[in-house]
Structure formats: structure tokens, C-alpha cells
Design an enzyme around this catalytic site. Structure first.
Site, mmCIF file in Angstrom:
data_model
loop_
_atom_site.group_PDB
_atom_site.id
_atom_site.type_symbol
_atom_site.label_atom_id
_atom_site.label_comp_id
_atom_site.label_asym_id
_atom_site.label_seq_id
_atom_site.Cartn_x
_atom_site.Cartn_y
_atom_site.Cartn_z
ATOM 1 N N LYS A 187 0.849 -1.198 0.000
ATOM 2 C CA LYS A 187 0.000 0.000 0.000
ATOM 3 C C LYS A 187 0.880 1.243 0.000
ATOM 4 C CE LYS A 187 -1.849 2.663 3.016
ATOM 5 N NZ LYS A 187 -1.641 3.919 2.269
ATOM 6 N N GLU A 262 10.198 0.738 10.505
ATOM 7 C CA GLU A 262 11.152 1.847 10.329
ATOM 8 C C GLU A 262 10.397 3.117 10.661
ATOM 9 O OE1 GLU A 262 14.263 1.977 9.514
ATOM 10 O OE2 GLU A 262 14.539 -0.146 9.056
ATOM 11 N N CYS A 296 13.449 10.528 7.387
ATOM 12 C CA CYS A 296 13.443 9.920 8.715
ATOM 13 C C CYS A 296 14.794 10.124 9.393
ATOM 14 C CB CYS A 296 13.084 8.448 8.627
ATOM 15 S SG CYS A 296 14.048 7.534 7.437
ATOM 16 N N GLU A 394 9.666 14.863 15.939
ATOM 17 C CA GLU A 394 10.082 14.860 14.539
ATOM 18 C C GLU A 394 9.370 16.007 13.815
ATOM 19 O OE1 GLU A 394 8.955 11.308 12.234
ATOM 20 O OE2 GLU A 394 10.998 11.292 11.477
HETATM 21 P P1 NAI Z 1 1.886 7.866 8.542
HETATM 22 O O1 NAI Z 1 2.729 7.023 9.401
HETATM 23 O O2 NAI Z 1 0.479 8.117 8.992
HETATM 24 O O3 NAI Z 1 1.796 7.253 7.073
HETATM 25 C C1 NAI Z 1 2.684 6.296 6.534
HETATM 26 C C2 NAI Z 1 1.891 5.185 5.867
HETATM 27 O O4 NAI Z 1 1.090 4.526 6.839
HETATM 28 C C3 NAI Z 1 0.928 5.661 4.778
HETATM 29 O O5 NAI Z 1 0.897 4.707 3.746
HETATM 30 C C4 NAI Z 1 -0.403 5.681 5.511
HETATM 31 O O6 NAI Z 1 -1.507 5.542 4.653
HETATM 32 C C5 NAI Z 1 -0.267 4.468 6.408
HETATM 33 N N1 NAI Z 1 -1.135 4.463 7.573
HETATM 34 C C6 NAI Z 1 -1.588 5.518 8.294
HETATM 35 N N2 NAI Z 1 -2.368 5.103 9.309
HETATM 36 C C7 NAI Z 1 -2.407 3.754 9.242
HETATM 37 C C8 NAI Z 1 -3.030 2.739 10.022
HETATM 38 N N3 NAI Z 1 -3.780 3.035 11.075
HETATM 39 N N4 NAI Z 1 -2.836 1.447 9.678
HETATM 40 C C9 NAI Z 1 -2.076 1.129 8.632
HETATM 41 N N5 NAI Z 1 -1.468 2.038 7.844
HETATM 42 C C10 NAI Z 1 -1.623 3.339 8.150
HETATM 43 O O7 NAI Z 1 2.617 9.244 8.332
HETATM 44 P P2 NAI Z 1 1.959 10.607 7.761
HETATM 45 O O8 NAI Z 1 0.655 10.863 8.458
HETATM 46 O O9 NAI Z 1 1.955 10.544 6.298
HETATM 47 O O10 NAI Z 1 3.015 11.682 8.231
HETATM 48 C C11 NAI Z 1 2.948 12.225 9.532
HETATM 49 C C12 NAI Z 1 4.294 12.388 10.146
HETATM 50 O O11 NAI Z 1 4.904 11.125 10.276
HETATM 51 C C13 NAI Z 1 5.288 13.220 9.360
HETATM 52 O O12 NAI Z 1 5.170 14.556 9.622
HETATM 53 C C14 NAI Z 1 6.576 12.668 9.853
HETATM 54 O O13 NAI Z 1 6.942 13.290 11.051
HETATM 55 C C15 NAI Z 1 6.282 11.220 10.118
HETATM 56 N N6 NAI Z 1 6.723 10.356 9.017
HETATM 57 C C16 NAI Z 1 7.895 9.699 9.159
HETATM 58 C C17 NAI Z 1 8.386 8.924 8.132
HETATM 59 C C18 NAI Z 1 9.675 8.215 8.266
HETATM 60 O O14 NAI Z 1 10.202 7.740 7.278
HETATM 61 N N7 NAI Z 1 10.220 8.126 9.453
HETATM 62 C C19 NAI Z 1 7.683 8.807 6.848
HETATM 63 C C20 NAI Z 1 6.422 9.506 6.815
HETATM 64 C C21 NAI Z 1 5.989 10.256 7.867
#
Ligand code: NAI
Ligand code: MG
Length: 491
Positions: A187, A262, A296, A394
């Protein structure tokens, strides 16, 4: 401004479905997700908002494809992975434009990092497909037994990825999962689904059997959550926010899925007075601001030794002033917009919290922004305190926090003053100090006199709340394999 390549324009305008069993099909749900260009703010196209019935269908296709994929000669698996990597190289310009369009990142960076690393990953894991070996073990008690181990694929893997490196994150998951004989339901992030859907076409084109890779676009709660909870999924690999990782762990417990996470980071960059300051400056700048700061590993807590702190801060501010904000498609651009207005607002609110809590903005607060797009002004904070939100949470945007230290001991304590442990950077010419720091910092990666290098052969992953399980390198294979022990009585 670069014109969109014809194949990119026609791909974007295509009617997009979910990719299940080797075909693009309509979602079982009716809703669509608008795909927005964060520079123009325009809706480029829409993709299906996948629902749990789509996840069911994708898991069924992956389950059906699994036995033949497991039995396929490993040389064939290797060849398919190699061809996928080679085809991505041929399509580099196309993939770079797609990610620039969808994510906002500069095409030059996508061509330098995202695309070649993606291609390299599939080629690297192609090599491993035929080298997965078990062991023979002699029982120490002298029992007359032949004991050996088999390394078998885990089964159906669910992969949930973020928006900051859309094409590349597909590779982090698909490379090792496929090399080890698993099938996958992936996904992509709702913000950036295009390069994953284009990748699906290439996966078909190079000859992967239907169902080995399935891609369902959708939102986290409606498509990600059912994948994480699905009883037919044997392992979940996730990259994203720590709080989402916690939800995924809970969802995974129902059938005891294997989990690789991660997650976020709050990484330190430590600059000692004896460092090569030109290199430290450029390296620290990249550590914070690469990919608009949406990394990240962003090394945004910058600790500078007291005696050089004023000079270093002034030079960092000056370097930030040279940033060229613009469209990711413009080759002159060195920093694009953030991925979405939501992310722009999230980062701006963190900047406001820094000001409210008493930090000082050392960079030019009036740097003009392009008249459109979800840009955030690259920002350098000084006068930061350890308990400020900007030092603990973050930010995921172009924001550096510069603090000072006096001794090496203090530098280690400050570097470790975080609930995260993903990455870190140390700048010094003193080789003994570099090794002491590398041992003292609690993080999955320590860069010495460099920052942000990635290579398919070098494993990567976090300590503490940055998650667990390694990606890349030989170590990533372990999390996609399970070891079976076989005892054969020789009497
Ligand atoms: P997120 O963690 O919500 O999204 C990442 C993935 O998880 C997306 O594909 C999303 O659709 C999916 N997802 C979200 N909720 C889920 C659930 N309950 N069950 C399964 N999958 C789910 O991150 P988001 O909201 O896009 O970004 C928010 C913050 O997260 C950013 O500002 C940043 O600080 C952090 N982030 C960190 C990342 C990293 O590589 N460490 C990457 C993306 C975001
Ligand atoms: Mg979220």
C-alpha cells in the site's frame, strides 16, 4: 522549466485502478483519492481509495501465487529482479518526473538518489535469491541425528510505505521480500501513489507472475489498517510515523505477524571544533535539508562545539540563504515544496511552537517564497532548550536546531537525549574520538565525516522508538525468512 515527458503525461492521465493478480482492476469501493501536485496545487488525477474488500482480493491473489513463486528456480527469481532494476534504470527520467510531480522533490535529487538506489536495490537482492543457505548442526550430546536448517519465506507480506521516497520505499520492501520467495501486497502512501502504480506496470512488463506483487492504493485507516490486521498476511513491513507503527503492532498481534518497523527519528549532528568545517557545513546542511527535510534520518539537532558555534551557525545560515525554492521539475530548483498542504501546516506549526517556546530564528525570516505551492521557508533556530517541542518531536521539514556543547562527554549525553535512535552524524578529525562517539551514540547508524549515504548492501534501521528490524543489506533478508530445523534419526 522542464516539460513533462510524453509517457509521464499519458501515464498520469490514465484511468488508475488497483493492481491485483497482475491486472489493474476497479476498486470494490467507489471513492477516489485526488493526486495533487504540491507545486501547482492542481489535482493531477485520481486513484482508487482502496477498501478492505480490495485488500482481501489482493491477499487472495498473493496467497494463490505463493506456492509457485516459492518453488520457482532461484535463478529465475534473480533474473526477474535484475530485469526490474535494469528497466527502472532505463526509465530513470520518467520515474524521476513522476516522483517530482507527485511529491514535489527536485528531479535532480530523484535522479541522483531515489531512482539509482531503487534500481540498485533490485539488482543487489537479485544476487541474494540464489544464496539463501541453511546450516548443518552436530548435536553436542552425541545423538545420532542429522540436523539441518532450511530458510523458508515467511509467506504473504504486507508492505505499508510513506510518501517521502515513493519509488525507493517500494524497493526497500519488494527487493528483499521477493528475493526470499515471499509474495507481497503493497500500500503506497495516499499522497504519492503514482510511481508505485507505474512500477506495477513494469513488474508485469518484465515478467513477474501475476499475484506475486499486488498494489492497493488507499488511505491508512481504510486500506492500511485492514492489511495490517489481515489474518492471511504473515508479515508486515512498515515505514512511517512512530504512532502509526504502534497501531500496526497492535493490528498485527491477531495472527502474530512478523513485524518490521522503520519509524521516526530525531537525529543529532555533532560538529567538533577540530572538524573539516567546510565538509561539516555541507554535510550538516544536507543532513537537515535534503528532500525538504522530509527524511526519517534528518540530522536536525545540530550540536556544535562552543568555540566554533558562532562561526558555524553564521555559515549555516548563509548556506540556507543559497537555497533555490521552486518546482521540483525545474532543474535549477534545490528545494521543492513539501508533499502536501497538511505537511506544510504541520511543519509551520512546529516552527511557531519554537518561537513561542523562546527559540530564536537565525535565518532570514523574510526569505520570499514562491507565490504558489506548499513551501516552508528553510529555517535555522538557535537558543534552543532540550525540552522544547522542536528538540523532541520529529519535524519532517526544512528546520535546523543549533545548540552548543563544551566537552565530548556532554556531546554524547546531548546526542542521546531523545526517545528515538535512528541515525546520527559526527564531524571530527580525531580518529579515536570518532570511534568513541560511534560507540557512545544509541542509534542504528552513525555517520562519521559524512551524512546520509545509503547503499543496498549496507543495512539500516533504528534503535529505541525508531523501530526494529533492519532493511537493506544481508540483514534485511532475515526478517523475510523463517528458519526451520529438521532432525533426522540416523539409527
Ligand atoms: P503515517 O505514518 O500516517 O503514514 C505512513 C503510511 O502509513 C501511509 O501509507 C499511511 O496511509 C499508512 N497508515 C496511516 N495510518 C495507518 C493505520 N492506522 N494502519 C495502517 N497504515 C496506516 O505518516 P503521515 O501521516 O503521512 O506523516 C505524519 C508524520 O509522520 C510526518 O510529519 C513525519 O513526522 C512522520 N513520518 C515519518 C516517516 C519516516 O520515514 N520516518 C515517513 C512519513 C511520515
Ligand atoms: Mg498519518
Amino acid at each position: 522549466m522542464v516539460k513533462l515527458l510524453d509517457p509521464v503525461a499519458s501515464f498520469v492521465n490514465r484511468e488508475h485502478g488497483v493492481f491485483i493478480g497482475g491486472e489493474f482492476v476497479d476498486s470494490r469501493g467507489a471513492d477516489r483519492i485526488p493526486v495533487t501536485d504540491p507545486y501547482s496545487g492542481q489535482v493531477l488525477t485520481t486513484v482508487p481509495s482502496g477498501v478492505s474488500a480490495d485488500i482481501d482480493a489482493a491477499v487472495a491473489a498473493a496467497t494463490q501465487a505463493l506456492p509457485a513463486w516459492r518453488k520457482m528456480p532461484t535463478a529465475t527469481r534473480a533474473e526477474l529482479l535484475w530485469r526490474l532494476g535494469a528497466r527502472i534504470e532505463e526509465l530513470a527520467d520518467e520515474f524521476a518526473q513522476l516522483d517530482a510531480l507527485d511529491n514535489g522533490k527536485p528531479v535532480s535529487e530523484a535522479l541522483a538518489v531515489d531512482v539509482p538506489l531503487s534500481a540498485g536495490l533490485y539488482k543487489y537482492y537479485a544476487g541474494w535469491a540464489s544464496k539463501l543457505e541453511g546450516r548443518t548442526i552436530t548435536p553436542q550430546g552425541g545423538a545420532s541425528m542429522h540436523v539441518y536448517t532450511r530458510r523458508e519465506s515467511v509467506g504473504v507480506v504486507g508492505a505499508i510505505i510513506p510518501w517521502n521516497f515513493p519509488l525507493l520505499m517500494c524497493g526497500y520492501k519488494l527487493g528483499p521480500a521477493l528475493a526470499t520467495g515471499n509474495t507481497v501486497v503493497l500500500k503506497p502512501a495516499e499522497q504519492t501513489p503514482l510511481s508505485a502504480l507505474r512500477l506495477a506496470e513494469v513488474i508485469n512488463e518484465v515478467g513477474f507472475p501475476p499475484g506475486v506483487v499486488n498494489i492497493v492504493t488507499g488511505y491508512g485507516p481504510t486500506a492500511g489498517a485492514p492489511l495490517a490486521a489481515h489474518p492471511g498476511v504473515d508479515k508486515i513491513t512498515f515505514t512511517g510515523e512512530t504512532s502509526t507503527g504502534q497501531k500496526i503492532m497492535q493490528a498485527a498481534q491477531g495472527n502474530m505477524k512478523k513485524v518490521t518497523l522503520e519509524l521516526g527519528g530525531k537525529s543529532p549532528s555533532v560538529v567538533f571544533a577540530d572538524a573539516d568545517l567546510d565538509a561539516a557545513l555541507e554535510g550538516t546542511f544536507g543532513a537537515v535539508f535534503f528532500n525538504q527535510g522530509q527524511c526519517c534520518i534528518a540530522g536536525a539537532r545540530v550540536y556544535v562545539e562552543d568555540s566554533i558555534a558562532d562561526e558555524f551557525t553564521a555559515r549555516l545560515v548563509d548556506r540556507v540563504g543559497q537555497v533555490r525554492l521552486g518546482s521540483g521539475l525545474d532543474p535549477e530548483t534545490t528545494m521543492g515544496p513539501l508533499v502536501s498542504e497538511e505537511q506544510q501546516e504541520r511543519v509551520n506549526s512546529m516552527i511557531r511552537s519554537g518561537i513561542d517556546e523562546g527559540a530564536t530564528i537565525a535565518s532570514d525570516p523574510d526569505t520570499p517564497l514562491p507565490g504558489q505551492g506548499s513551501f516552508v521557508r528553510p529555517t535555522v533556530f538557535t537558543d534552543v532548550k532540550p525540552d522544547m517541542r522542536i528538540m523532541r518531536e520529529e519535524i519532517f521539514g526544512p528546520v535546523a536546531m543549533v545548540a552548543r556543547f563544551k566537552t565530548e562527554e556532554e556531546a554524547v549525553i546531548l546526542a542521546n537525549d531523545t526517545s528515538y535512535g535512528l541515525c546520527s552524524g559526527v564531524w571530527t578529525k580525531d580518529i579515536a574520538r570518532a570511534h568513541r562517539m560511534a560507540a557512545g551514540i544509541h542509534a542504528g547508524t552513525v555517520y562519521v565525516n559524512t551524512y546520509g549515504y545509503f547503499d543496498p548492501a549496507v543495512s539500516f534501521g533504528g534503535f529505541k522508538m525508531s523501530g526494529f528490524g533492519k532493511e537493506l543489506g544481508e540483514e534485511a533478508l532475515d526478517s523475510y525468512l523463517q528458519t526451520k530445523t529438521v532432525w533426522v534419526n540416523l539409527d
